[in-house]
Design a protein around this motif. Structure first.
Motif, PDB file in Angstrom:
ATOM      1  N   VAL A 262       0.743  -0.837  -0.087  1.00  0.00           N
ATOM      2  CA  VAL A 262      -0.187   0.331  -0.074  1.00  0.00           C
ATOM      3  C   VAL A 262       0.727   1.290   0.132  1.00  0.00           C
ATOM      4  O   VAL A 262       0.938   2.215  -1.104  1.00  0.00           O
ATOM      5  CB  VAL A 262      -0.820   0.237   0.784  1.00  0.00           C
ATOM      6  CG1 VAL A 262      -1.607   1.589   1.349  1.00  0.00           C
ATOM      7  CG2 VAL A 262      -1.760  -1.138   0.861  1.00  0.00           C
ATOM      8  N   LEU A 263       1.520   1.248   0.512  1.00  0.00           N
ATOM      9  CA  LEU A 263       2.865   2.314   0.645  1.00  0.00           C
ATOM     10  C   LEU A 263       3.606   2.662  -0.517  1.00  0.00           C
ATOM     11  O   LEU A 263       4.015   3.272  -1.827  1.00  0.00           O
ATOM     12  CB  LEU A 263       3.920   1.946   1.721  1.00  0.00           C
ATOM     13  CG  LEU A 263       4.817   2.980   1.503  1.00  0.00           C
ATOM     14  CD1 LEU A 263       4.490   4.240   2.207  1.00  0.00           C
ATOM     15  CD2 LEU A 263       6.216   2.115   2.662  1.00  0.00           C
ATOM     16  N   GLU A 264       3.809   1.761  -1.595  1.00  0.00           N
ATOM     17  CA  GLU A 264       4.384   2.084  -2.843  1.00  0.00           C
ATOM     18  C   GLU A 264       4.041   2.690  -3.441  1.00  0.00           C
ATOM     19  O   GLU A 264       3.795   3.427  -4.112  1.00  0.00           O
ATOM     20  CB  GLU A 264       4.851   0.198  -2.976  1.00  0.00           C
ATOM     21  CG  GLU A 264       6.795  -0.062  -2.483  1.00  0.00           C
ATOM     22  CD  GLU A 264       6.414  -1.479  -2.606  1.00  0.00           C
ATOM     23  OE1 GLU A 264       8.037  -1.041  -2.221  1.00  0.00           O
ATOM     24  OE2 GLU A 264       6.212  -1.814  -3.108  1.00  0.00           O
ATOM     25  N   ARG A 265       2.262   1.924  -3.138  1.00  0.00           N
ATOM     26  CA  ARG A 265       1.097   2.276  -4.004  1.00  0.00           C
ATOM     27  C   ARG A 265       0.410   3.308  -3.953  1.00  0.00           C
ATOM     28  O   ARG A 265       0.576   4.728  -4.959  1.00  0.00           O
ATOM     29  CB  ARG A 265      -0.235   1.450  -4.330  1.00  0.00           C
ATOM     30  CG  ARG A 265       0.421  -0.371  -5.176  1.00  0.00           C
ATOM     31  CD  ARG A 265      -1.029  -1.450  -4.378  1.00  0.00           C
ATOM     32  NE  ARG A 265      -2.371  -0.451  -4.901  1.00  0.00           N
ATOM     33  CZ  ARG A 265      -2.831  -0.916  -5.248  1.00  0.00           C
ATOM     34  NH1 ARG A 265      -2.507  -1.742  -6.719  1.00  0.00           N
ATOM     35  NH2 ARG A 265      -4.004  -0.274  -5.980  1.00  0.00           N
ATOM     36  N   ALA A 266       0.891   4.282  -3.046  1.00  0.00           N
ATOM     37  CA  ALA A 266       0.532   5.527  -2.709  1.00  0.00           C
ATOM     38  C   ALA A 266       1.005   6.338  -2.915  1.00  0.00           C
ATOM     39  O   ALA A 266       1.184   7.579  -3.673  1.00  0.00           O
ATOM     40  CB  ALA A 266       0.323   5.308  -0.854  1.00  0.00           C
ATOM     41  N   ILE A 267       2.632   6.016  -3.265  1.00  0.00           N
ATOM     42  CA  ILE A 267       3.771   6.466  -3.687  1.00  0.00           C
ATOM     43  C   ILE A 267       3.665   7.132  -5.152  1.00  0.00           C
ATOM     44  O   ILE A 267       4.158   8.228  -5.183  1.00  0.00           O
ATOM     45  CB  ILE A 267       4.705   6.477  -3.351  1.00  0.00           C
ATOM     46  CG1 ILE A 267       5.712   6.173  -1.662  1.00  0.00           C
ATOM     47  CG2 ILE A 267       6.376   6.675  -3.834  1.00  0.00           C
ATOM     48  CD1 ILE A 267       6.032   5.760  -1.106  1.00  0.00           C
ATOM     49  N   ALA A 268       3.173   5.537  -5.562  1.00  0.00           N
ATOM     50  CA  ALA A 268       2.705   5.810  -7.109  1.00  0.00           C
ATOM     51  C   ALA A 268       1.681   7.012  -7.516  1.00  0.00           C
ATOM     52  O   ALA A 268       2.232   6.876  -8.671  1.00  0.00           O
ATOM     53  CB  ALA A 268       2.877   4.481  -7.677  1.00  0.00           C
ATOM     54  N   LEU A 269       1.256   7.405  -6.436  1.00  0.00           N
ATOM     55  CA  LEU A 269      -0.497   8.268  -6.912  1.00  0.00           C
ATOM     56  C   LEU A 269      -0.135   9.676  -6.213  1.00  0.00           C
ATOM     57  O   LEU A 269      -0.541  10.253  -6.366  1.00  0.00           O
ATOM     58  CB  LEU A 269      -1.533   7.619  -6.246  1.00  0.00           C
ATOM     59  CG  LEU A 269      -1.561   5.773  -6.619  1.00  0.00           C
ATOM     60  CD1 LEU A 269      -2.734   5.912  -5.752  1.00  0.00           C
ATOM     61  CD2 LEU A 269      -2.763   6.013  -7.836  1.00  0.00           C
ATOM     62  N   GLU A 270       1.679  10.113  -5.703  1.00  0.00           N
ATOM     63  CA  GLU A 270       1.414  10.874  -5.301  1.00  0.00           C
ATOM     64  C   GLU A 270       2.054  12.404  -6.391  1.00  0.00           C
ATOM     65  O   GLU A 270       1.691  11.456  -8.536  1.00  0.00           O
ATOM     66  CB  GLU A 270       3.030  11.216  -4.708  1.00  0.00           C
ATOM     67  CG  GLU A 270       2.521  10.816  -3.922  1.00  0.00           C
ATOM     68  CD  GLU A 270       4.096  10.571  -2.838  1.00  0.00           C
ATOM     69  OE1 GLU A 270       4.463  10.901  -1.429  1.00  0.00           O
ATOM     70  OE2 GLU A 270       5.285  10.844  -3.587  1.00  0.00           O
ATOM     71  N   THR A 271       1.271  13.655  -7.184  1.00  0.00           N
ATOM     72  CA  THR A 271       1.391  14.279  -8.437  1.00  0.00           C
ATOM     73  C   THR A 271       2.811  15.189  -7.744  1.00  0.00           C
ATOM     74  O   THR A 271       3.597  14.482  -6.722  1.00  0.00           O
ATOM     75  CB  THR A 271       0.356  15.224  -8.702  1.00  0.00           C
ATOM     76  OG1 THR A 271       0.636  16.018  -7.332  1.00  0.00           O
ATOM     77  CG2 THR A 271      -1.305  13.990  -7.954  1.00  0.00           C
ATOM     78  N   ASP A 272       3.042  15.740  -9.247  1.00  0.00           N
ATOM     79  CA  ASP A 272       3.865  16.413  -9.609  1.00  0.00           C
ATOM     80  C   ASP A 272       3.563  17.873  -8.441  1.00  0.00           C
ATOM     81  O   ASP A 272       2.939  17.792  -7.841  1.00  0.00           O
ATOM     82  CB  ASP A 272       4.344  16.795 -11.113  1.00  0.00           C
ATOM     83  CG  ASP A 272       3.220  17.619 -11.563  1.00  0.00           C
ATOM     84  OD1 ASP A 272       1.786  18.107 -11.080  1.00  0.00           O
ATOM     85  OD2 ASP A 272       2.995  17.323 -12.542  1.00  0.00           O
ATOM     86  N   ALA A 273       4.456  18.735  -8.577  1.00  0.00           N
ATOM     87  CA  ALA A 273       4.577  20.039  -8.379  1.00  0.00           C
ATOM     88  C   ALA A 273       3.157  21.060  -8.300  1.00  0.00           C
ATOM     89  O   ALA A 273       2.520  21.104  -7.200  1.00  0.00           O
ATOM     90  CB  ALA A 273       5.925  20.740  -8.165  1.00  0.00           C
ATOM     91  N   ASP A 274       2.033  20.623  -9.936  1.00  0.00           N
ATOM     92  CA  ASP A 274       1.010  20.943  -9.869  1.00  0.00           C
ATOM     93  C   ASP A 274      -0.048  20.825  -9.316  1.00  0.00           C
ATOM     94  O   ASP A 274      -0.929  20.586  -9.790  1.00  0.00           O
ATOM     95  CB  ASP A 274       1.638  21.553 -11.363  1.00  0.00           C
ATOM     96  CG  ASP A 274       2.811  22.121 -12.196  1.00  0.00           C
ATOM     97  OD1 ASP A 274       2.400  23.448 -10.629  1.00  0.00           O
ATOM     98  OD2 ASP A 274       3.125  22.199 -12.814  1.00  0.00           O
ATOM     99  N   GLY A 275      -0.105  19.451  -9.789  1.00  0.00           N
ATOM    100  CA  GLY A 275      -0.887  17.903  -9.169  1.00  0.00           C
ATOM    101  C   GLY A 275      -1.259  18.630  -7.393  1.00  0.00           C
ATOM    102  O   GLY A 275      -1.108  19.312  -6.332  1.00  0.00           O
ATOM    103  N   PRO A 276      -2.339  17.833  -7.027  1.00  0.00           N
ATOM    104  CA  PRO A 276      -3.055  18.026  -5.120  1.00  0.00           C
ATOM    105  C   PRO A 276      -2.606  16.941  -4.305  1.00  0.00           C
ATOM    106  O   PRO A 276      -3.010  17.927  -3.225  1.00  0.00           O
ATOM    107  CB  PRO A 276      -4.528  17.223  -5.772  1.00  0.00           C
ATOM    108  CG  PRO A 276      -4.303  16.412  -7.038  1.00  0.00           C
ATOM    109  CD  PRO A 276      -3.532  17.086  -8.123  1.00  0.00           C
ATOM    110  N   VAL A 277      -1.091  16.484  -5.084  1.00  0.00           N
ATOM    111  CA  VAL A 277      -0.495  16.024  -3.520  1.00  0.00           C
ATOM    112  C   VAL A 277       0.696  15.613  -3.769  1.00  0.00           C
ATOM    113  O   VAL A 277       0.836  14.449  -4.461  1.00  0.00           O
ATOM    114  CB  VAL A 277      -1.530  14.210  -3.588  1.00  0.00           C
ATOM    115  CG1 VAL A 277      -0.428  13.604  -2.563  1.00  0.00           C
ATOM    116  CG2 VAL A 277      -2.923  14.039  -3.277  1.00  0.00           C
ATOM    117  N   PRO A 278       1.311  16.790  -4.243  1.00  0.00           N
ATOM    118  CA  PRO A 278       2.601  16.387  -4.875  1.00  0.00           C
ATOM    119  C   PRO A 278       3.144  15.433  -3.487  1.00  0.00           C
ATOM    120  O   PRO A 278       3.271  15.825  -1.729  1.00  0.00           O
ATOM    121  CB  PRO A 278       2.910  18.633  -4.467  1.00  0.00           C
ATOM    122  CG  PRO A 278       2.280  18.721  -4.429  1.00  0.00           C
ATOM    123  CD  PRO A 278       1.101  18.452  -3.755  1.00  0.00           C
TER     124      PRO A 278
END
Length: 472
Positions: A262-278
């Motif tokens: 889950v940790l690795e999958r959550a990290i993969a769903l982080e966004t770039d600086a312009d996204g909602p979860v940088p």
């Protein structure tokens, strides 16, 4: 060995040499030079005492000076380049850090030589130096070789090193995460033998190492090393507790392994600086590793070989709040991560039966500023290997997010309020300020969430009807 060294380091070295003092670039910056990695801050050590090199540093750092570390023999300075970038340096007198067996704070003793200073550093890869201004490379403990092999080893006997500063054990697992290194066998064994000594280190210093680990490129490797070393049992016991014993009769997921996924999958769903979860996002990563910590306490063996974890979300939220407070995380982080753990199962009901618009509004309203993180945590938690179930879940989440997007175009969820405010409630019902006004406001907010915006007279009629029912 050729080095490309910051011109500011060369200049500072000349200023010290003119006054008869030694100066050397040490630690991380030297390691990063060899790894061809950028290093933003420069750390030096010197033969001079703080009162002796303070004038030099003030003269060099004409754009900033600080002395918060004076009692540890450290002073810092900053200057801006012509292009606007900043160069920050910290200079420390040759020293030795040791702990009193019963103290949480290190004692500082000044040393006499660069080699002696390096012998007291945490690992050989950080016990290399570059004398400035002549660029003599100093590596008395084979740090360059260990760096090439990706191995963490202490310059002196590991038990002596960890006795001098127990936090070095936490740094070892942090470097596993940050650098992708492995811990040398004798060093790893010493950590396992001495891990209980971490108890004398302050919670704040332990927390800072955990944060650096979690924000690294390989937090899973760091967490696994933390557990294997036994340190996690002392600083974050909820994590190793996820390693539930699994027997053939009662089959369920390995919760620790699931958490790492889950940790690795959550990290993969982080966004770039312009996204909602940088990324890297500490709140999301903490929630990912803590979302199931309530399972060990709520595990029940059911008839037919099934295992249940009823209310592990609510139990886990309480446990999360307690652990993060103990680690001295700030109030906002504690509350945000706890709430994500509390809400992480909320969406699952939608998969079985899509919600009404009012239920969607409630979900968004309850999630508040955590909405984007909550959806990513929920997606990351869906680790089923059943392709059909995975597709159904992903489709349901996509559908819900689209409905939220459409509803947000119609109304501002962040600004949802009852169609009548507190003053109107008191005026319409003839009430004085008190608990009944609060009850009426809460009812009208629930009505607003259930029905969306309505005409003012409709809202007034609902308020009066509700009030008549509670008065009867």
């Amino acid at each position: 060995m050729d080095f490309e060294v910051w011109p500011e380091a060369i200049e500072l070295g000349r200023l010290f040499a003119e006054q008869g003092y030694e100066l050397a670039l040490v630690g991380g910056p030297v390691r990063d030079v060899l790894l061809r990695r950028p290093s933003h801050d420069l750390d030096f050590c010197t033969s001079a005492k703080p009162e002796e090199f303070e004038p030099i540093l003030r003269r060099w750092g004409h754009d900033g000076f600080w002395d918060m570390g004076r009692k540890f023999g450290t002073l810092g300075a900053m200057r801006r380049r012509a292009d606007g970038t900043e160069v920050q340096v910290e200079v420390t007198t040759y020293r030795s850090d040791t702990y009193d067996p019963d103290s949480r704070k290190p004692e500082v003793n000044y040393g006499d030589t660069l080699e002696g200073d390096l012998s007291r550093r945490d690992f050989t890869v950080n016990a290399m130096a570059l004398r400035v201004p002549d660029l003599e490379f100093v590596d008395p403990f084979g740090g360059a070789g260990d760096l090439a092999k990706g191995v963490l080893r202490t310059p002196v006997d590991p038990e002596q090193s960890f006795a001098d500063d127990p936090l070095r054990m936490m740094r070892a697992v942090r470097f596993v995460a940050q650098l992708g290194f492995t811990i040398a066998p004798e060093t790893a064994e010493a950590i396992c033998r001495m891990n209980e000594r971490i108890a004398i280190v302050s919670a704040e210093r332990v927390r800072d190492e955990l944060v650096k680990l979690l924000l690294s490129d390989r937090p899973r490797a760091g967490l696994e090393a933390l557990v294997e070393s036994g340190l996690a049992d002392l600083v974050f016991p909820e994590i190793p507790a996820l390693q539930l014993e699994i027997d053939e009769k009662h089959r369920h997921k390995d919760v620790f392994e699931h958490t790492m996924i889950v940790l690795e999958r959550a990290i993969a769903l982080e966004t770039d600086a312009d996204g909602p979860v940088p990324g890297p996002d500490l709140t999301l990563r903490l929630a990912a590793i803590m979302h199931d910590i309530g399972k060990p306490r709520t595990r029940r063996f059911e008839p037919g070989g099934k295992v249940s974890f009823h209310h592990h979300d609510a139990v886990g939220a309480k446990m999360t709040r307690k652990r993060l407070k103990a680690l001295r995380f700030d109030h906002h982080m504690v509350e945000d991560v706890s709430e994500l753990v509390n809400l992480h199962l909320r969406f699952h009901g939608y998969v079985d039966e899509p919600w009404s618009d009012s239920a969607v509004r409630r979900y968004v309203k309850d999630a508040g500023h955590l909405y984007e993180r909550l959806n990513r945590l929920t997606r990351a938690d869906a680790t089923t290997q059943n392709r059909r179930k995975a597709a159904v879940f992903a489709h349901a989440m996509d559908e819900m997010e689209e409905r939220v997007r459409v509803l947000k175009e119609q109304e501002d969820f962040d600004a949802i309020r009852p169609d009548v405010d507190g003053n109107e409630i008191m005026e319409l019902l003839g009430l004085e300020p008190g608990p009944m006004v609060g009850r009426a406001y809460k009812h009208m907010l629930e009505y607003r969430l259930d029905n969306g915006p309505v005409e003012h007279d409709v809202a007034v009629a609902e308020l009066k009807s509700w009030y008549a029912s509670v008065q009867s």
